[in-house]
Design a protein around this motif. Sequence first.
Motif, mmCIF file in Angstrom:
data_model
loop_
_atom_site.group_PDB
_atom_site.id
_atom_site.type_symbol
_atom_site.label_atom_id
_atom_site.label_comp_id
_atom_site.label_asym_id
_atom_site.label_seq_id
_atom_site.Cartn_x
_atom_site.Cartn_y
_atom_site.Cartn_z
ATOM 1 N N GLY A 1 0.776 -1.231 0.000
ATOM 2 C CA GLY A 1 0.000 0.000 0.000
ATOM 3 C C GLY A 1 0.807 1.279 0.000
ATOM 4 O O GLY A 1 0.236 2.367 0.019
ATOM 5 N N GLN A 2 2.143 1.181 -0.017
ATOM 6 C CA GLN A 2 2.957 2.404 0.009
ATOM 7 C C GLN A 2 3.230 2.941 -1.382
ATOM 8 O O GLN A 2 3.567 4.114 -1.549
ATOM 9 C CB GLN A 2 4.293 2.138 0.717
ATOM 10 N N LEU A 3 3.072 2.107 -2.376
ATOM 11 C CA LEU A 3 3.436 2.462 -3.742
ATOM 12 C C LEU A 3 2.282 2.140 -4.680
ATOM 13 O O LEU A 3 1.557 1.155 -4.472
ATOM 14 C CB LEU A 3 4.676 1.666 -4.169
ATOM 15 N N GLU A 4 2.101 2.981 -5.681
ATOM 16 C CA GLU A 4 1.236 2.637 -6.802
ATOM 17 C C GLU A 4 2.102 2.565 -8.045
ATOM 18 O O GLU A 4 2.817 3.516 -8.366
ATOM 19 C CB GLU A 4 0.129 3.676 -7.014
ATOM 20 N N VAL A 5 2.081 1.424 -8.713
ATOM 21 C CA VAL A 5 2.823 1.248 -9.952
ATOM 22 C C VAL A 5 1.857 1.418 -11.117
ATOM 23 O O VAL A 5 0.778 0.831 -11.123
ATOM 24 C CB VAL A 5 3.502 -0.139 -10.016
ATOM 25 N N ILE A 6 2.240 2.245 -12.080
ATOM 26 C CA ILE A 6 1.398 2.479 -13.250
ATOM 27 C C ILE A 6 2.176 2.090 -14.498
ATOM 28 O O ILE A 6 3.312 1.620 -14.425
ATOM 29 C CB ILE A 6 0.918 3.942 -13.314
ATOM 30 N N THR A 7 1.574 2.289 -15.648
ATOM 31 C CA THR A 7 2.199 1.872 -16.888
ATOM 32 C C THR A 7 2.017 2.928 -17.959
ATOM 33 O O THR A 7 1.403 3.967 -17.740
ATOM 34 C CB THR A 7 1.642 0.511 -17.350
ATOM 35 N N THR A 8 2.581 2.625 -19.139
ATOM 36 C CA THR A 8 2.605 3.516 -20.296
ATOM 37 C C THR A 8 2.268 2.682 -21.526
ATOM 38 O O THR A 8 2.507 1.473 -21.528
ATOM 39 C CB THR A 8 4.011 4.150 -20.427
ATOM 40 N N PRO A 9 1.718 3.267 -22.573
ATOM 41 C CA PRO A 9 1.536 2.502 -23.813
ATOM 42 C C PRO A 9 2.811 1.749 -24.183
ATOM 43 O O PRO A 9 3.919 2.264 -24.016
ATOM 44 C CB PRO A 9 1.171 3.572 -24.833
ATOM 45 N N TYR A 10 2.658 0.581 -24.710
ATOM 46 C CA TYR A 10 3.655 -0.486 -24.814
ATOM 47 C C TYR A 10 5.083 -0.026 -25.076
ATOM 48 O O TYR A 10 5.984 -0.252 -24.271
ATOM 49 C CB TYR A 10 3.190 -1.456 -25.888
ATOM 50 N N THR A 11 5.350 0.649 -26.193
ATOM 51 C CA THR A 11 6.718 1.067 -26.517
ATOM 52 C C THR A 11 6.901 2.575 -26.411
ATOM 53 O O THR A 11 7.778 3.140 -27.039
ATOM 54 C CB THR A 11 7.118 0.605 -27.933
ATOM 55 N N HIS A 12 6.018 3.216 -25.623
ATOM 56 C CA HIS A 12 6.159 4.649 -25.372
ATOM 57 C C HIS A 12 5.924 5.484 -26.639
ATOM 58 O O HIS A 12 6.684 6.398 -26.953
ATOM 59 C CB HIS A 12 7.560 4.929 -24.813
ATOM 60 N N PRO A 13 4.843 5.227 -27.378
ATOM 61 C CA PRO A 13 4.536 6.060 -28.551
ATOM 62 C C PRO A 13 3.771 7.318 -28.161
ATOM 63 O O PRO A 13 3.151 7.384 -27.095
ATOM 64 C CB PRO A 13 3.644 5.139 -29.389
ATOM 65 N N HIS B 1 -1.354 -0.908 -28.376
ATOM 66 C CA HIS B 1 -0.342 -0.509 -27.394
ATOM 67 C C HIS B 1 -0.898 -0.564 -25.976
ATOM 68 O O HIS B 1 -0.205 -0.984 -25.035
ATOM 69 C CB HIS B 1 0.151 0.906 -27.703
ATOM 70 N N LEU B 2 -2.137 -0.137 -25.806
ATOM 71 C CA LEU B 2 -2.735 -0.110 -24.470
ATOM 72 C C LEU B 2 -2.990 -1.527 -23.954
ATOM 73 O O LEU B 2 -2.735 -1.825 -22.779
ATOM 74 C CB LEU B 2 -4.043 0.689 -24.503
ATOM 75 N N GLN B 3 -3.485 -2.406 -24.837
ATOM 76 C CA GLN B 3 -3.777 -3.770 -24.397
ATOM 77 C C GLN B 3 -2.506 -4.530 -24.047
ATOM 78 O O GLN B 3 -2.459 -5.278 -23.059
ATOM 79 C CB GLN B 3 -4.537 -4.514 -25.494
ATOM 80 N N LYS B 4 -1.464 -4.346 -24.835
ATOM 81 C CA LYS B 4 -0.202 -5.037 -24.531
ATOM 82 C C LYS B 4 0.379 -4.540 -23.211
ATOM 83 O O LYS B 4 0.916 -5.327 -22.417
ATOM 84 C CB LYS B 4 0.785 -4.848 -25.688
ATOM 85 N N ALA B 5 0.279 -3.243 -22.956
ATOM 86 C CA ALA B 5 0.766 -2.708 -21.682
ATOM 87 C C ALA B 5 -0.057 -3.254 -20.521
ATOM 88 O O ALA B 5 0.491 -3.643 -19.473
ATOM 89 C CB ALA B 5 0.710 -1.181 -21.707
ATOM 90 N N TRP B 6 -1.375 -3.293 -20.699
ATOM 91 C CA TRP B 6 -2.280 -3.783 -19.658
ATOM 92 C C TRP B 6 -1.986 -5.249 -19.324
ATOM 93 O O TRP B 6 -1.842 -5.627 -18.153
ATOM 94 C CB TRP B 6 -3.723 -3.624 -20.142
ATOM 95 N N THR B 7 -1.876 -6.077 -20.369
ATOM 96 C CA THR B 7 -1.642 -7.508 -20.167
ATOM 97 C C THR B 7 -0.299 -7.763 -19.493
ATOM 98 O O THR B 7 -0.190 -8.579 -18.575
ATOM 99 C CB THR B 7 -1.700 -8.235 -21.520
#
Length: 787
Positions: free
Chosen positions: A246-258, A292-298
Amino acid sequence: MIKSGGEANSLWGLEEVLPRRFIIGYWLFVICYWSLIFVMSHPLYVAFIWHQHQPLYKCRDRVSAGNEQYLLPWVRLHGTKDYLDLVLILERYPKLHQTVNLVPSLILQLEDYIAGTALDPYLALTLTPTKQLSTQQKQFIIEHFFDANHHTLIDPHPRYRELYGMRQDKGRPWCLENWTLEDYGDLLAWHNLAWIDPLFWDDPEINRWLQQGRNFTLEDRQDITAKQKEILSRIVPQHRKMQDAGQLEVITTPYTHPILPLLADTNAGRVAVGEMTLPQGRFQWEEDIPRHLQKAWTMYKDRFGCPPRGLWPSEQSISPQILPYIAKAGFNWICSDEAVLGWTIRHFFHRDEVGNVSEPELLYHPYRLETPDGDLAIVFRDHRLSDLIGFTYGAMEPEQASADLVGHLEAISRCWKHRQSEADTASAQPWLVTIALDGENCWEHYPQDGLPFLESLYQKLSDNPEIELVTVSEFIEQFPPTETLGQDQLHSGSWVDASFTTWIGDPAKNRAWDLLTEARQVLANHPEATEANNPEAWEALYAAEGSDWFWWFGEGHSSNQDAIFDQLFREHLAGIYQALQEPIPEVLQQPVEIHELRREQRPQSFIHPVIDGIGDEQEWDHAGRLEVGGARGTMHRSSAIQRLWYGVDHLNFYLRLDFQTGVQPGKDIPPELHLLWFYPNQIMHNSPAPLQELPDQAPLNYLFHHQLGINLLTQSCWLQEAQENYQWHPRTSNAQVALNQCLEIAVPWADLQIEPDYELQLVMVLADNEVFRSYLPENSLVPLQAP
């Protein structure tokens, strides 16, 4: 009646005249009232978002002995220096919560190194016996194994500093001629050791290598690289552990940063810059966005065991067109820059003299974005506070820097309290200050990779009850956005000037887009090539769509590795054709642009030079540069000055003049240098330059607001400011001047007492006893802007 004496302050004295039930009711009311006030009185919430990213350095057509070939080592080296330590330091301060973005392309490459299947040229040389090094390999080592900030990564280590000093003082050819195998062995070791974060220096093996200092063997170097792999293997598990806690939230970016808005339509570049020159072909492949979004999500769900809630749009680039895809993919919130918000609500964010936003109620809260596929929350970062960490605090003492940042937050907190006291507390939405920045590159400019700064900062924040650090999701879940931005109202832009000019509009950038457009169409002409049966073609496309290639093409950014980025981009494109068994166009065999040292350039980033008159090449590498004498043939009256450098950070603006060898002030050039500047579009007193025999021609006949005079013989200086009736009045100045191998000058913004974002234009005049002799740059002014 209330009893007198010692019982006069006791409300329980009311028992004599009031029934007990009234007394109990009174105290219940008091408790409820103050409980409500306590609940309503919020601290200032602060969300740090660290962005951890590397482009794909993997070569698609180079595989040997089961190893993937990487052209550059930055995933491995930043992996041992910047990703794990950042969250381990945070873990020591459990009250502080933060958000970290781990880009999918970074995670994939970390996994290759951990698996032992990634091999970059630097790693291959590190593991090569020194007796087997060829002359070409030795030249590469001498040139590139000092690729680091020498103040923070080389100078602290005596042997590494010794080798660097040889190269700088005696030259590369001398090193090639005179270095021993032991010298090469030590350099190979130190290039890897120096990039290991100081947080790990108490490891017994690492400590032994640091103490050893020299005479490193091949076995030592093998052990060092094994230690690197050990550190890399802890990065993702540590992030997952802290997120689960609970101390950190990890997020993501579209797959190869486009740049998603440009994938949807390259014409989006004209939203902020109406006259932008666009590529010949219009790139419109909106269908690539959900891929890109689905690959990052998966990928995220597989590594972290839960779906992501937040998305860092690459380069914080957003547009109305991409929002439905983000919402449909299941993300809850995104982030962007304050300038994008300013364009969206048609408001320019002003700042006071210390740099704090004058309209905090507009910036410091999340907004709701409505889309046909659901709502999103969006937070906008405080650009200046983010840049202070990213570009300025590294040049300050850690305690001073942390106190400065906390001082800004405390000032915002006091403003929030004042607004609470004025408004209806029940309806007041608490403020969230978002500080979002690159979480890796800035630390190279900090002593000990930022450890003293972060420890000081985190302790101050832990001790301050008026400031609470939260993850973005924690805040949004407790305080959902109440103000809506219409989807079509949202501006199309990025965290760089609220535009896309960093990635499109320049001739070289546009050529790259045309190459990408052609390759994308070729893939579209093969509908039988799906991600399932031809993943190579699609992976090559995703890699080529990344933002980093366009960042380095053309004007704006440059490094000694531009040619490699160019090569990688073209190799990714060639991979599309190869996977489809199509002929590779000959144009992909040629660089997108000619990579040579630019004689002139605009400032590329903030700079922090030490004012010692040395002109350190690293310190001025990102400065603006103008050729003054010599080959350009300007400065007809005197070519003793060859080159002008200029740049800024949040503390000073900087100037540097390079002279011909042996030039002496008072003999070869006049003994005085006068800096004269004014502020366009600002109403203030201005006056003619206080110099005699000044030609009546632009820009010398302009009216100026500030003048800094410098005696080149004594290196003393004096500052004057224009007042009414064309009078000049002296002002106190803390300007720094040093004349040695060159002339270096730093003028504090505090001397000028101007607000952030002020633009200024500068001309330099050489004079003798205040009598004009010559000026530079010829027929122009140097443009600067207070950050």
